[in-house]
Design an enzyme around this catalytic site. Structure first.
Site, PDB file in Angstrom:
ATOM      1  N   ASP A  35      77.265  37.343   6.830  1.00  0.00           N
ATOM      2  CA  ASP A  35      77.928  36.085   7.173  1.00  0.00           C
ATOM      3  C   ASP A  35      78.985  35.778   6.104  1.00  0.00           C
ATOM      4  OD1 ASP A  35      76.975  33.384   9.036  1.00  0.00           O
ATOM      5  OD2 ASP A  35      78.378  33.067   7.368  1.00  0.00           O
ATOM      6  N   ILE A  36      80.133  35.295   6.541  1.00  0.00           N
ATOM      7  CA  ILE A  36      81.237  35.039   5.617  1.00  0.00           C
ATOM      8  C   ILE A  36      80.951  33.830   4.717  1.00  0.00           C
ATOM      9  CG2 ILE A  36      82.655  33.467   7.018  1.00  0.00           C
ATOM     10  CD1 ILE A  36      85.049  35.329   6.358  1.00  0.00           C
ATOM     11  N   ASN A  97      71.355  29.857  17.184  1.00  0.00           N
ATOM     12  CA  ASN A  97      71.864  28.617  17.773  1.00  0.00           C
ATOM     13  C   ASN A  97      72.430  28.906  19.161  1.00  0.00           C
ATOM     14  OD1 ASN A  97      71.319  26.962  15.501  1.00  0.00           O
ATOM     15  ND2 ASN A  97      73.122  27.796  14.469  1.00  0.00           N
ATOM     16  N   GLU A 105      78.573  27.494  16.648  1.00  0.00           N
ATOM     17  CA  GLU A 105      80.024  27.459  16.420  1.00  0.00           C
ATOM     18  C   GLU A 105      80.742  28.624  17.081  1.00  0.00           C
ATOM     19  OE1 GLU A 105      80.608  27.204  12.203  1.00  0.00           O
ATOM     20  OE2 GLU A 105      79.823  25.157  12.112  1.00  0.00           O
ATOM     21  N   VAL A 106      80.092  29.782  17.092  1.00  0.00           N
ATOM     22  CA  VAL A 106      80.747  30.971  17.654  1.00  0.00           C
ATOM     23  C   VAL A 106      80.061  31.315  18.979  1.00  0.00           C
ATOM     24  CG1 VAL A 106      81.346  33.381  17.281  1.00  0.00           C
ATOM     25  CG2 VAL A 106      81.296  31.800  15.340  1.00  0.00           C
ATOM     26  N   HIS A 110      74.372  35.438  18.462  1.00  0.00           N
ATOM     27  CA  HIS A 110      74.106  36.007  17.139  1.00  0.00           C
ATOM     28  C   HIS A 110      72.793  35.475  16.628  1.00  0.00           C
ATOM     29  CE1 HIS A 110      76.666  32.428  16.813  1.00  0.00           C
ATOM     30  NE2 HIS A 110      76.043  32.133  15.678  1.00  0.00           N
ATOM     31  N   HIS A 112      70.912  34.818  13.103  1.00  0.00           N
ATOM     32  CA  HIS A 112      71.051  34.751  11.645  1.00  0.00           C
ATOM     33  C   HIS A 112      69.770  35.305  11.024  1.00  0.00           C
ATOM     34  CE1 HIS A 112      74.381  31.616  11.559  1.00  0.00           C
ATOM     35  NE2 HIS A 112      73.915  31.411  12.771  1.00  0.00           N
TER      36      HIS A 112
HETATM   37  P1  5GP Z   1      76.640  29.385  14.368  1.00  0.00           P
HETATM   38  O1  5GP Z   1      76.898  28.031  13.784  1.00  0.00           O
HETATM   39  O2  5GP Z   1      77.497  29.660  15.561  1.00  0.00           O
HETATM   40  O3  5GP Z   1      75.178  29.648  14.607  1.00  0.00           O
HETATM   41  O4  5GP Z   1      77.021  30.428  13.233  1.00  0.00           O
HETATM   42  C1  5GP Z   1      78.260  31.035  13.140  1.00  0.00           C
HETATM   43  C2  5GP Z   1      78.286  31.773  11.803  1.00  0.00           C
HETATM   44  O5  5GP Z   1      79.388  32.653  11.814  1.00  0.00           O
HETATM   45  C3  5GP Z   1      78.452  30.847  10.595  1.00  0.00           C
HETATM   46  O6  5GP Z   1      77.339  31.010   9.718  1.00  0.00           O
HETATM   47  C4  5GP Z   1      79.764  31.310   9.964  1.00  0.00           C
HETATM   48  O7  5GP Z   1      79.745  31.296   8.562  1.00  0.00           O
HETATM   49  C5  5GP Z   1      79.921  32.718  10.515  1.00  0.00           C
HETATM   50  N1  5GP Z   1      81.303  33.156  10.644  1.00  0.00           N
HETATM   51  C6  5GP Z   1      82.322  32.447  11.203  1.00  0.00           C
HETATM   52  N2  5GP Z   1      83.460  33.180  11.151  1.00  0.00           N
HETATM   53  C7  5GP Z   1      83.130  34.362  10.576  1.00  0.00           C
HETATM   54  C8  5GP Z   1      83.894  35.529  10.269  1.00  0.00           C
HETATM   55  O8  5GP Z   1      85.094  35.634  10.506  1.00  0.00           O
HETATM   56  N3  5GP Z   1      83.219  36.559   9.671  1.00  0.00           N
HETATM   57  C9  5GP Z   1      81.884  36.488   9.389  1.00  0.00           C
HETATM   58  N4  5GP Z   1      81.325  37.547   8.803  1.00  0.00           N
HETATM   59  N5  5GP Z   1      81.141  35.400   9.672  1.00  0.00           N
HETATM   60  C10 5GP Z   1      81.767  34.350  10.257  1.00  0.00           C
END
Ligand code: 5GP
Length: 127
Positions: A35-36, A97, A105-106, A110, A112
């Protein structure tokens, strides 16, 4: 229920090689990368390569082969990082999520993998 997949989401772009990612594991149907914005010493994301928005979409529409591959990919990452409590590791948390109340968010499924320190209670209640 119809699912609408956005092919321009950031993980789709990672899968196409348009954006770099630090790969941890790649299998036939899955990709794991760091994760970034790590929220724990170990914070890895595991995604299916197929176009699935979230867990319920994946469970309904993915093939058995994709589901088996993805499930085992998550476990393989945990094993390769030495996290398995059954093998002397200190354990890990899995989090997926799905949808607005989860704060997804994405819009590409995915999981985690969080580990590397005591993670505390699962949810913190808002004040
Ligand atoms: P969500 O909130 O959708 O469960 O988690 C999305 C995750 O994707 C976040 O923890 C965020 O830091 C990670 N993320 C967003 N953009 C990028 C990216 O460009 N590269 C990587 N490696 N992780 C990302």
């Amino acid at each position: 229920m119809p699912y609408s997949y956005d092919p321009e989401n950031i993980f789709a772009r990672i899968l196409r090689g348009e954006i770099p990612a630090k790969t941890v594991l790649e299998t036939g149907h899955s990709l794991a990368f760091h994760d970034i914005r790590a929220q724990a010493p170990t914070h890895v994301l595991v995604i299916p390569k197929g176009p699935y928005v979230n867990w319920d979409h994946f469970a309904a529409a993915a093939s058995d082969a994709e589901i088996v591959d993805f499930t085992r990919a998550v476990a393989r990452v945990c094993a390769e990082l030495g996290l398995e409590p059954g093998a002397g590791g200190q354990g890990y948390r899995l989090l997926a999520n799905s949808g607005p109340h989860s704060h997804q968010e994405v819009p590409h499924l995915h999981v985690h993998i969080l580990a590397g320190r005591p993670l505390g209670p699962m949810l913190v209640r808002p004040e």
